[in-house]
Design a protein around this motif. Sequence first.
Motif, PDB file in Angstrom:
ATOM      1  N   VAL A 287     -39.937  38.686   1.143  1.00  0.00           N
ATOM      2  CA  VAL A 287     -39.293  38.897  -0.158  1.00  0.00           C
ATOM      3  C   VAL A 287     -38.525  37.632  -0.553  1.00  0.00           C
ATOM      4  O   VAL A 287     -37.732  37.108   0.232  1.00  0.00           O
ATOM      5  CB  VAL A 287     -38.336  40.108  -0.117  1.00  0.00           C
ATOM      6  N   ARG A 288     -38.788  37.150  -1.766  1.00  0.00           N
ATOM      7  CA  ARG A 288     -38.116  35.940  -2.261  1.00  0.00           C
ATOM      8  C   ARG A 288     -36.829  36.344  -2.993  1.00  0.00           C
ATOM      9  O   ARG A 288     -36.889  37.079  -3.975  1.00  0.00           O
ATOM     10  CB  ARG A 288     -39.025  35.172  -3.210  1.00  0.00           C
ATOM     11  N   VAL A 289     -35.711  35.841  -2.516  1.00  0.00           N
ATOM     12  CA  VAL A 289     -34.413  36.248  -3.056  1.00  0.00           C
ATOM     13  C   VAL A 289     -33.662  35.039  -3.616  1.00  0.00           C
ATOM     14  O   VAL A 289     -33.739  33.937  -3.066  1.00  0.00           O
ATOM     15  CB  VAL A 289     -33.557  36.907  -1.946  1.00  0.00           C
ATOM     16  N   SER A 290     -32.964  35.242  -4.717  1.00  0.00           N
ATOM     17  CA  SER A 290     -32.028  34.231  -5.211  1.00  0.00           C
ATOM     18  C   SER A 290     -30.635  34.858  -5.196  1.00  0.00           C
ATOM     19  O   SER A 290     -30.467  36.042  -5.473  1.00  0.00           O
ATOM     20  CB  SER A 290     -32.389  33.780  -6.631  1.00  0.00           C
TER      21      SER A 290
ATOM     22  N   ILE B 165     -33.614  33.771   1.233  1.00  0.00           N
ATOM     23  CA  ILE B 165     -32.997  33.168   0.049  1.00  0.00           C
ATOM     24  C   ILE B 165     -33.691  31.850  -0.286  1.00  0.00           C
ATOM     25  O   ILE B 165     -33.661  30.899   0.488  1.00  0.00           O
ATOM     26  CB  ILE B 165     -31.484  32.951   0.267  1.00  0.00           C
ATOM     27  N   ARG B 166     -34.322  31.806  -1.456  1.00  0.00           N
ATOM     28  CA  ARG B 166     -35.039  30.611  -1.902  1.00  0.00           C
ATOM     29  C   ARG B 166     -34.131  29.640  -2.652  1.00  0.00           C
ATOM     30  O   ARG B 166     -34.394  28.443  -2.685  1.00  0.00           O
ATOM     31  CB  ARG B 166     -36.216  31.011  -2.806  1.00  0.00           C
ATOM     32  N   VAL B 167     -33.063  30.160  -3.274  1.00  0.00           N
ATOM     33  CA  VAL B 167     -32.179  29.297  -4.049  1.00  0.00           C
ATOM     34  C   VAL B 167     -30.798  29.925  -4.159  1.00  0.00           C
ATOM     35  O   VAL B 167     -30.674  31.141  -4.303  1.00  0.00           O
ATOM     36  CB  VAL B 167     -32.762  29.028  -5.456  1.00  0.00           C
ATOM     37  N   TYR B 168     -29.774  29.080  -4.063  1.00  0.00           N
ATOM     38  CA  TYR B 168     -28.397  29.481  -4.324  1.00  0.00           C
ATOM     39  C   TYR B 168     -28.040  28.911  -5.700  1.00  0.00           C
ATOM     40  O   TYR B 168     -27.885  27.695  -5.845  1.00  0.00           O
ATOM     41  CB  TYR B 168     -27.445  28.921  -3.258  1.00  0.00           C
ATOM     42  N   ALA B 169     -27.932  29.765  -6.693  1.00  0.00           N
ATOM     43  CA  ALA B 169     -27.730  29.306  -8.061  1.00  0.00           C
ATOM     44  C   ALA B 169     -26.268  29.001  -8.350  1.00  0.00           C
ATOM     45  O   ALA B 169     -25.369  29.712  -7.902  1.00  0.00           O
ATOM     46  CB  ALA B 169     -28.238  30.365  -9.042  1.00  0.00           C
TER      47      ALA B 169
ATOM     48  N   ALA C 273     -36.262  39.131  -6.326  1.00  0.00           N
ATOM     49  CA  ALA C 273     -35.044  39.906  -6.562  1.00  0.00           C
ATOM     50  C   ALA C 273     -33.820  38.995  -6.535  1.00  0.00           C
ATOM     51  O   ALA C 273     -33.819  37.933  -5.911  1.00  0.00           O
ATOM     52  CB  ALA C 273     -34.887  40.991  -5.488  1.00  0.00           C
ATOM     53  N   THR C 274     -32.790  39.433  -7.233  1.00  0.00           N
ATOM     54  CA  THR C 274     -31.501  38.757  -7.188  1.00  0.00           C
ATOM     55  C   THR C 274     -30.409  39.790  -7.379  1.00  0.00           C
ATOM     56  O   THR C 274     -30.668  40.900  -7.866  1.00  0.00           O
ATOM     57  CB  THR C 274     -31.396  37.675  -8.274  1.00  0.00           C
ATOM     58  N   ILE C 275     -29.205  39.428  -6.993  1.00  0.00           N
ATOM     59  CA  ILE C 275     -28.043  40.274  -7.280  1.00  0.00           C
ATOM     60  C   ILE C 275     -27.326  39.635  -8.462  1.00  0.00           C
ATOM     61  O   ILE C 275     -27.011  38.444  -8.436  1.00  0.00           O
ATOM     62  CB  ILE C 275     -27.103  40.381  -6.066  1.00  0.00           C
ATOM     63  N   ILE C 276     -27.092  40.413  -9.503  1.00  0.00           N
ATOM     64  CA  ILE C 276     -26.594  39.898 -10.760  1.00  0.00           C
ATOM     65  C   ILE C 276     -25.602  40.891 -11.343  1.00  0.00           C
ATOM     66  O   ILE C 276     -25.553  42.047 -10.927  1.00  0.00           O
ATOM     67  CB  ILE C 276     -27.792  39.665 -11.730  1.00  0.00           C
ATOM     68  N   TRP C 277     -24.780  40.448 -12.286  1.00  0.00           N
ATOM     69  CA  TRP C 277     -23.925  41.402 -12.996  1.00  0.00           C
ATOM     70  C   TRP C 277     -24.794  42.270 -13.893  1.00  0.00           C
ATOM     71  O   TRP C 277     -25.630  41.759 -14.644  1.00  0.00           O
ATOM     72  CB  TRP C 277     -22.884  40.672 -13.838  1.00  0.00           C
ATOM     73  N   LYS C 278     -24.606  43.556 -13.855  1.00  0.00           N
ATOM     74  CA  LYS C 278     -25.468  44.480 -14.592  1.00  0.00           C
ATOM     75  C   LYS C 278     -25.423  44.258 -16.096  1.00  0.00           C
ATOM     76  O   LYS C 278     -26.418  44.445 -16.799  1.00  0.00           O
ATOM     77  CB  LYS C 278     -25.089  45.932 -14.268  1.00  0.00           C
ATOM     78  N   ASP C 279     -24.260  43.825 -16.618  1.00  0.00           N
ATOM     79  CA  ASP C 279     -24.150  43.627 -18.062  1.00  0.00           C
ATOM     80  C   ASP C 279     -25.111  42.556 -18.573  1.00  0.00           C
ATOM     81  O   ASP C 279     -25.559  42.608 -19.712  1.00  0.00           O
ATOM     82  CB  ASP C 279     -22.716  43.273 -18.451  1.00  0.00           C
ATOM     83  N   LEU C 280     -25.460  41.569 -17.739  1.00  0.00           N
ATOM     84  CA  LEU C 280     -26.373  40.522 -18.173  1.00  0.00           C
ATOM     85  C   LEU C 280     -27.784  41.049 -18.424  1.00  0.00           C
ATOM     86  O   LEU C 280     -28.564  40.419 -19.132  1.00  0.00           O
ATOM     87  CB  LEU C 280     -26.440  39.391 -17.137  1.00  0.00           C
ATOM     88  N   THR C 281     -28.104  42.192 -17.838  1.00  0.00           N
ATOM     89  CA  THR C 281     -29.460  42.724 -17.996  1.00  0.00           C
ATOM     90  C   THR C 281     -29.716  43.223 -19.412  1.00  0.00           C
ATOM     91  O   THR C 281     -30.851  43.544 -19.761  1.00  0.00           O
ATOM     92  CB  THR C 281     -29.720  43.857 -16.990  1.00  0.00           C
TER      93      THR C 281
END
Length: 252
Positions: free
Chosen positions: A126-129, A159-163, A180-188
Amino acid sequence: MKRVWIMMMVAVIWTAPVWGADLMVFSGAGLMKPMEAMRKNFEQQHGATIDVHYGSSGEIFGMVAAGQPCDVLIPGAEKYTQDALKNGWVEKETIRKLVLHLPAIAVPKGNPAKIKGLDDLAREGVRVSIGDPKAPAIGRVSKKLLTKAQLWERVQPNIRVYAPTVNQLLIYVALNQVDATIIWKDLTSWAEAKGKIDVINIDPGRNIIKTIPTAVCTRTQNRALALQFNDYVASAEGLSIWKEWGFEPCAK
């Protein structure tokens, strides 16, 4: 990936600070949509010019620490405001809790990797950012919640990238650069995400919810206007704009 870097460079140029305005605001990059709406409204109502520099919470905190001109600080998590308060960089009586920041998992439309929750981020292949834990607030939170779930060491090999900013995490997923990534839900709810991503809610028992605050900086050169803007983003009108962009106001 070349296209991603071009978009990232455009974002950096577009969000660079412009000095000489009536007010300078430092804001977390993930707050750009509601902040732009409030900036325009405030300018029209007060006949003032507001410049907003958008960056990771770590970046804008560092800029305040370095003494760069800033009138109002609005990071992506309360920790940065509290650290600024301890160092005497913001006025305690001006701190206002605004809205909640809820982490969620974002995946490309159709969820090709079949991600169902945090545990799947550790699955082989699994490719994760992830947001850089030393830069955007979401990076620090992501590491904390994965550590809390005893998954951090298992997810790291994927983890492929640390943004450096949360906005870039959205780009990686929307362009199917990662699974997949972990993000703030409001940005979706942003237009950049519509039709391009799916959202996987994180189990409330494993999640970490953050608070977005605002505060006036002690070195402000226009305190009266800074106080007005600080109050505006926490006002009923300001909170209605936050809600339009998917944020949940803090309980009073």
